[in-house]
Design an enzyme around this catalytic site. Sequence first.
Site, PDB file in Angstrom:
ATOM      1  N   GLU A  34       7.288  -7.379 -18.349  1.00 43.84           N
ATOM      2  CA  GLU A  34       8.524  -8.173 -18.275  1.00 43.84           C
ATOM      3  C   GLU A  34       8.244  -9.669 -18.383  1.00 43.84           C
ATOM      4  O   GLU A  34       9.160 -10.459 -18.549  1.00 43.84           O
ATOM      5  CB  GLU A  34       9.287  -7.858 -16.989  1.00 43.84           C
ATOM      6  CG  GLU A  34       9.935  -6.479 -16.979  1.00 43.84           C
ATOM      7  CD  GLU A  34      11.026  -6.309 -18.027  1.00 43.84           C
ATOM      8  OE1 GLU A  34      11.735  -7.285 -18.312  1.00 43.84           O
ATOM      9  OE2 GLU A  34      11.156  -5.204 -18.573  1.00 43.84           O
ATOM     10  N   LYS A  53       7.011 -13.291 -12.089  1.00 43.47           N
ATOM     11  CA  LYS A  53       5.678 -12.788 -12.478  1.00 43.47           C
ATOM     12  C   LYS A  53       4.937 -13.837 -13.327  1.00 43.47           C
ATOM     13  O   LYS A  53       3.741 -14.048 -13.139  1.00 43.47           O
ATOM     14  CB  LYS A  53       5.806 -11.470 -13.258  1.00 43.47           C
ATOM     15  CG  LYS A  53       6.284 -10.292 -12.416  1.00 43.47           C
ATOM     16  CD  LYS A  53       5.176  -9.721 -11.560  1.00 43.47           C
ATOM     17  CE  LYS A  53       5.613  -8.493 -10.788  1.00 43.47           C
ATOM     18  NZ  LYS A  53       4.609  -8.035  -9.814  1.00 43.47           N
ATOM     19  N   TYR A  94      12.835 -11.328 -12.201  1.00 45.53           N
ATOM     20  CA  TYR A  94      11.590 -10.596 -11.940  1.00 45.53           C
ATOM     21  C   TYR A  94      10.481 -11.111 -12.866  1.00 45.53           C
ATOM     22  O   TYR A  94       9.385 -11.451 -12.424  1.00 45.53           O
ATOM     23  CB  TYR A  94      11.862  -9.096 -12.183  1.00 45.53           C
ATOM     24  CG  TYR A  94      10.644  -8.212 -12.128  1.00 45.53           C
ATOM     25  CD1 TYR A  94      10.224  -7.659 -10.927  1.00 45.53           C
ATOM     26  CD2 TYR A  94       9.918  -7.917 -13.284  1.00 45.53           C
ATOM     27  CE1 TYR A  94       9.111  -6.843 -10.877  1.00 45.53           C
ATOM     28  CE2 TYR A  94       8.804  -7.098 -13.246  1.00 45.53           C
ATOM     29  CZ  TYR A  94       8.401  -6.564 -12.042  1.00 45.53           C
ATOM     30  OH  TYR A  94       7.298  -5.760 -12.005  1.00 45.53           O
ATOM     31  N   ILE A 119       0.824  -1.226   0.000  1.00 46.47           N
ATOM     32  CA  ILE A 119       0.000   0.000   0.000  1.00 46.47           C
ATOM     33  C   ILE A 119       0.856   1.274   0.000  1.00 46.47           C
ATOM     34  O   ILE A 119       0.395   2.334  -0.421  1.00 46.47           O
ATOM     35  CB  ILE A 119      -0.996  -0.002   1.194  1.00 46.47           C
ATOM     36  CG1 ILE A 119      -2.086   1.057   1.014  1.00 46.47           C
ATOM     37  CG2 ILE A 119      -0.257   0.186   2.522  1.00 46.47           C
ATOM     38  CD1 ILE A 119      -3.211   0.990   2.015  1.00 46.47           C
ATOM     39  N   ALA A 155       5.920  -6.085  -4.365  1.00 43.56           N
ATOM     40  CA  ALA A 155       6.929  -6.798  -5.157  1.00 43.56           C
ATOM     41  C   ALA A 155       8.252  -6.057  -5.072  1.00 43.56           C
ATOM     42  O   ALA A 155       8.270  -4.860  -4.789  1.00 43.56           O
ATOM     43  CB  ALA A 155       6.498  -6.870  -6.621  1.00 43.56           C
ATOM     44  N   SER A 185       3.283  -8.042 -15.274  1.00 43.76           N
ATOM     45  CA  SER A 185       4.191  -7.057 -15.872  1.00 43.76           C
ATOM     46  C   SER A 185       4.514  -7.402 -17.318  1.00 43.76           C
ATOM     47  O   SER A 185       4.571  -8.581 -17.695  1.00 43.76           O
ATOM     48  CB  SER A 185       5.493  -7.045 -15.070  1.00 43.76           C
ATOM     49  OG  SER A 185       6.515  -6.407 -15.801  1.00 43.76           O
TER      50      SER A 185
HETATM   51  P1  GDR Z   1      11.441  -0.976 -16.427  1.00 38.46           P
HETATM   52  O1  GDR Z   1      11.589   0.559 -15.970  1.00 38.46           O
HETATM   53  O2  GDR Z   1      12.697  -1.739 -16.252  1.00 38.46           O
HETATM   54  O3  GDR Z   1      10.845  -0.975 -17.806  1.00 38.46           O
HETATM   55  O4  GDR Z   1      10.412  -1.578 -15.361  1.00 38.46           O
HETATM   56  P2  GDR Z   1      12.848   1.556 -15.966  1.00 38.46           P
HETATM   57  O5  GDR Z   1      12.275   2.905 -15.788  1.00 38.46           O
HETATM   58  O6  GDR Z   1      13.889   1.125 -14.980  1.00 38.46           O
HETATM   59  O7  GDR Z   1      13.482   1.398 -17.436  1.00 38.46           O
HETATM   60  C1  GDR Z   1      12.804   1.821 -18.602  1.00 38.46           C
HETATM   61  C2  GDR Z   1      13.751   1.850 -19.789  1.00 38.46           C
HETATM   62  O8  GDR Z   1      14.678   2.939 -19.646  1.00 38.46           O
HETATM   63  C3  GDR Z   1      15.974   2.500 -20.028  1.00 38.46           C
HETATM   64  N1  GDR Z   1      16.973   3.361 -19.393  1.00 38.46           N
HETATM   65  C4  GDR Z   1      17.180   3.502 -18.067  1.00 38.46           C
HETATM   66  N2  GDR Z   1      16.557   2.920 -17.015  1.00 38.46           N
HETATM   67  C5  GDR Z   1      16.933   3.274 -15.761  1.00 38.46           C
HETATM   68  N3  GDR Z   1      16.304   2.747 -14.684  1.00 38.46           N
HETATM   69  N4  GDR Z   1      17.960   4.213 -15.554  1.00 38.46           N
HETATM   70  C6  GDR Z   1      18.615   4.801 -16.600  1.00 38.46           C
HETATM   71  O9  GDR Z   1      19.498   5.634 -16.400  1.00 38.46           O
HETATM   72  C7  GDR Z   1      18.207   4.440 -17.918  1.00 38.46           C
HETATM   73  N5  GDR Z   1      18.598   4.833 -19.153  1.00 38.46           N
HETATM   74  C8  GDR Z   1      17.845   4.182 -20.033  1.00 38.46           C
HETATM   75  C9  GDR Z   1      16.010   1.041 -19.585  1.00 38.46           C
HETATM   76  O10 GDR Z   1      17.002   0.321 -20.296  1.00 38.46           O
HETATM   77  C10 GDR Z   1      14.611   0.588 -19.962  1.00 38.46           C
HETATM   78  O11 GDR Z   1      14.599   0.218 -21.315  1.00 38.46           O
HETATM   79  C11 GDR Z   1       9.253  -0.896 -14.904  1.00 38.46           C
HETATM   80  C12 GDR Z   1       9.038  -1.320 -13.445  1.00 38.46           C
HETATM   81  O12 GDR Z   1       7.988  -0.545 -12.908  1.00 38.46           O
HETATM   82  C13 GDR Z   1       8.667  -2.786 -13.353  1.00 38.46           C
HETATM   83  O13 GDR Z   1       8.355  -3.102 -11.987  1.00 38.46           O
HETATM   84  C14 GDR Z   1       7.458  -3.032 -14.229  1.00 38.46           C
HETATM   85  O14 GDR Z   1       7.097  -4.390 -14.185  1.00 38.46           O
HETATM   86  C15 GDR Z   1       7.760  -2.611 -15.668  1.00 38.46           C
HETATM   87  O15 GDR Z   1       8.141  -1.245 -15.688  1.00 38.46           O
HETATM   88  C16 GDR Z   1       6.543  -2.793 -16.554  1.00 38.46           C
END
Ligand code: GDR
Length: 322
Positions: A129, A155, A151, A9, A84, A127
């Site tokens: 994923e 899921k 992950y 929550i 999660a 997700s």
């Molecule tokens: P994601 O989210 O892994 O898709 O999971 P994230 O925001 O981490 O990454 C999205 C995309 O951005 C690219 N990327 C970067 N990512 C991060 N974190 N930091 C960086 O500096 C950066 N630069 C580029 C990544 O490669 C990726 O392609 C989220 C989470 O909420 C999960 O829990 C959920 O299941 C999925 O979304 C759907």
Amino acid sequence: MKKALITGIGGQDGSILAELLLQKGYEVYGIIKREAIENPNLKLKNIASIVNEVELIPMSVTDPMAVYKAIKKIHPDEIYHLAASSFVSYEFEDEVAMMNSNFNSTYYLLSSILEINKDCKFFFAGSSEMFGEPFESPQSENSKFNPKSMYGIAKVSSYYLLKNFRDKKGLYTCTGIMYNHESPRRKSEFVTKKIIETAVRIKLGRAKELVLGNLDAVRDWGYAPDYMNAALLIMSQPKPDDYIIATGHLHSVKQFAETAFSLLDLKVDDYIKINTKYFRASENYPLCGNPEKLKGLGWSTSKSFTEIIKMMIEEELTNQTN
Ligand code: GDR
């Protein structure tokens, strides 16, 4: 009055869902990590405005006896299992911990309702994923899973557990296969919030650069409250089922950053640095969801890509200047 139990929550989704359920007149119970209660700055801020309207249960969903006792005590009509470890890593580290928090918890909840309260409806936060490296794009409810992270594997496993408890044991269980969904409550480790926080810091003269990974990575980004409304809609159907929750529109990390910076009258190219440590495995087909089945229930999105970024910027500006 209907009783809903939300795991997680204190997170972005759990706190938004709690607000929606309270508006609908539900009695809301929330499982929250004990450290979140002990360190309110950490997690309670998302639920600060409703903390007196909900009942918090400090416990871990990885403790089977605690899960059993909570369900026995509350006797919820609906459970929303959102808790999660949510950061996706393709490194296959800490696998047992990931399976414990993202799969075992699902098993403990489902087996407890089977014992105690078979009429309790159950929603699970799946997700994109689960598709990992997809074989087609966009993905629908019929696309083949191909998880590439622990992950995603956890899921997918939970998804099949729900399906079995539905088909074989007659429980009302639904998985919402959620694509990326954002709001000002997103944690800083995710790329959207990282971009917004840093852009605002740069605007205020408190930072000089934004270090990102792959700028060409694309995602199907939606607005978190729309996704929680989808969860409620899915749970209000006469028959339980699984649904993709997505916008069906792709944008790159670069587009996200460009939009955020331009809303602050900044030029993104003046500030971005690349660090390959943030790179992930490349994708042949992008993670893009086809939300047609959900739209068939009357669901629609309320904010565009730019509107989501705008509201995240506005809230971040307020936070950083107060
Ligand atoms: P994601 O989210 O892994 O898709 O999971 P994230 O925001 O981490 O990454 C999205 C995309 O951005 C690219 N990327 C970067 N990512 C991060 N974190 N930091 C960086 O500096 C950066 N630069 C580029 C990544 O490669 C990726 O392609 C989220 C989470 O909420 C999960 O829990 C959920 O299941 C999925 O979304 C759907």
